[in-house]
Design an enzyme around this catalytic site. Structure first.
Site, PDB file in Angstrom:
ATOM      1  N   ASN A  81       0.796  -1.226   0.000  1.00  0.00           N
ATOM      2  CA  ASN A  81       0.000   0.000   0.000  1.00  0.00           C
ATOM      3  C   ASN A  81       0.832   1.282   0.000  1.00  0.00           C
ATOM      4  O   ASN A  81       0.359   2.320  -0.465  1.00  0.00           O
ATOM      5  CB  ASN A  81      -0.928  -0.039   1.234  1.00  0.00           C
ATOM      6  CG  ASN A  81      -1.534   1.311   1.533  1.00  0.00           C
ATOM      7  OD1 ASN A  81      -2.493   1.732   0.899  1.00  0.00           O
ATOM      8  ND2 ASN A  81      -0.952   2.032   2.502  1.00  0.00           N
TER       9      ASN A  81
ATOM     10  N   TYR B 242       3.260   9.662 -10.854  1.00  0.00           N
ATOM     11  CA  TYR B 242       2.192   8.993 -10.098  1.00  0.00           C
ATOM     12  C   TYR B 242       1.312   8.171 -11.032  1.00  0.00           C
ATOM     13  O   TYR B 242       1.094   6.978 -10.804  1.00  0.00           O
ATOM     14  CB  TYR B 242       1.362  10.037  -9.340  1.00  0.00           C
ATOM     15  CG  TYR B 242       0.397   9.433  -8.344  1.00  0.00           C
ATOM     16  CD1 TYR B 242       0.823   9.028  -7.087  1.00  0.00           C
ATOM     17  CD2 TYR B 242      -0.951   9.252  -8.663  1.00  0.00           C
ATOM     18  CE1 TYR B 242      -0.063   8.461  -6.175  1.00  0.00           C
ATOM     19  CE2 TYR B 242      -1.841   8.691  -7.766  1.00  0.00           C
ATOM     20  CZ  TYR B 242      -1.392   8.293  -6.516  1.00  0.00           C
ATOM     21  OH  TYR B 242      -2.272   7.726  -5.611  1.00  0.00           O
TER      22      TYR B 242
END
Ligand SMILES: NC(=O)c1ccc[n+]([C@@H]2O[C@H](COP(=O)([O-])OP(=O)(O)OC[C@H]3O[C@@H](n4cnc5c(N)ncnc54)[C@H](O)[C@@H]3O)[C@@H](O)[C@H]2O)c1
Length: 268
Positions: free
Chosen positions: A95, A172
């Site tokens: 995560n 990203y």
């Protein structure tokens, strides 16, 4: 099967990276509060201990390891040690992740996100944390899952990896798209071994990502809000249902999927 058993994670040994804050903390809390033993990994030791303390005080079985997931040796050491200590590893949430700064579409970000302004240093670091470290987390985990013919790997991707998302930066969106295809590829490889691999693709959740701008910068918050059919930003805890589902017996035939949890953004 009764609901408790079908959706239960009691007795599991689990690891969550990026567990001191936001979605990772919600995942760790959800697992630990429902009877899993959880190793919380994070780069920030102070926040990590502050996050773990109330869980321990409530009787949850949580352990901590403060490390940079981009430090592959440290990451692998923590995963191997956890699996050895408990004799198995059931679920890993890869995560941990970071923003690469505003995309060109974020008005409040001015021109920082333009293609010609992509910083090579930021690009490298975000690739290490959001992409290479996810691969390494999966590689370390699978060594403990395959021999037991049992395991779950859940990667936190993003809806920014599914479609153009101009308010997020290039590194990203690139890394989030890349991890989605790693998930698919690994899911197919590992399906015969009964190791299930899925991705969660969150929309907009109120966390500390990008320095907590969603919490502190009203202009940024408004721009993100404008994307969301449900008309609100999600609370970090709203990830828990999906996270626990993907760790539980209820998802025993689900692999290679990318599940958006986004208040309707990708449907619009
Ligand atoms: N918040 C959102 O709206 C949103 C949307 C889509 C995807 N995501 C993804 O969710 C994941 C969690 O982010 P969040 O929003 O909860 O942010 P957050 O900043 O609240 O939490 C991220 C945690 O990861 C840790 N971390 C960052 N880099 C690390 C590293 N190199 N090594 C170890 N730990 C590290 C941080 O210290 C922090 O505790 C990320 O992968 C992010 O890209 C978030």
């Amino acid at each position: 099967m009764k609901v408790d058993e079908l959706f239960g994670v009691k007795g599991q040994v689990a690891i969550v990276t990026g567990a001191a804050s936001g979605l990772g903390l919600a995942m760790a809390e959800g697992m630990a509060q429902n009877g899993a033993t959880v190793l919380m990994i994070d780069i920030d030791p102070k926040t990590l201990e502050a996050a773990a303390a109330p869980l321990r005080a409530a009787g949850c079985k949580v352990e901590t390891a403060s490390l940079d997931v981009a430090d592959t040796a440290a990451l692998r050491g923590a995963i191997d040690t956890m699996a050895a200590r408990h004799g198995k590893l059931d679920t890993v949430f890869a995560n941990a992740g970071m923003s690469s700064g505003p995309g060109y579409g974020l008005k409040a970000g001015k021109t920082a996100g333009l293609l010609e302004n992509v910083s090579p240093d930021t690009w490298e670091r975000v690739l290490q944390v959001n992409l290479t470290a996810v691969l390494e987390t999966m590689r370390a985990a699978v060594a403990h899952m395959k021999p037991r013919r049992s395991g779950r790997i859940v990667v936190t991707a993003s809806i920014a990896g599914i479609r153009a998302e101009t308010i997020c930066g290039y590194a990203y969106v690139a890394t989030k798209a890349a991890v989605i295809n790693i998930v698919r590829q690994a899911a197919v490889e590992l399906a015969p071994h009964n190791v299930l691999v899925n991705a969660i693709a969150p929309g907009v959740f109120l966390t500390n990502i990008a320095g907590g701008k969603l919490k502190t910068d009203a202009a940024v918050r408004e721009e993100f809000l404008g994307l969301i059919p449900m008309g609100r930003i999600a609370d970090a805890n709203e990830i828990q249902g999906l996270a626990l589902f993907l760790a539980s017996p209820a998802s025993s035939y689900l692999t290679g999927q990318v599940i958006a949890i986004d208040g309707g953004i990708t449907a619009a």
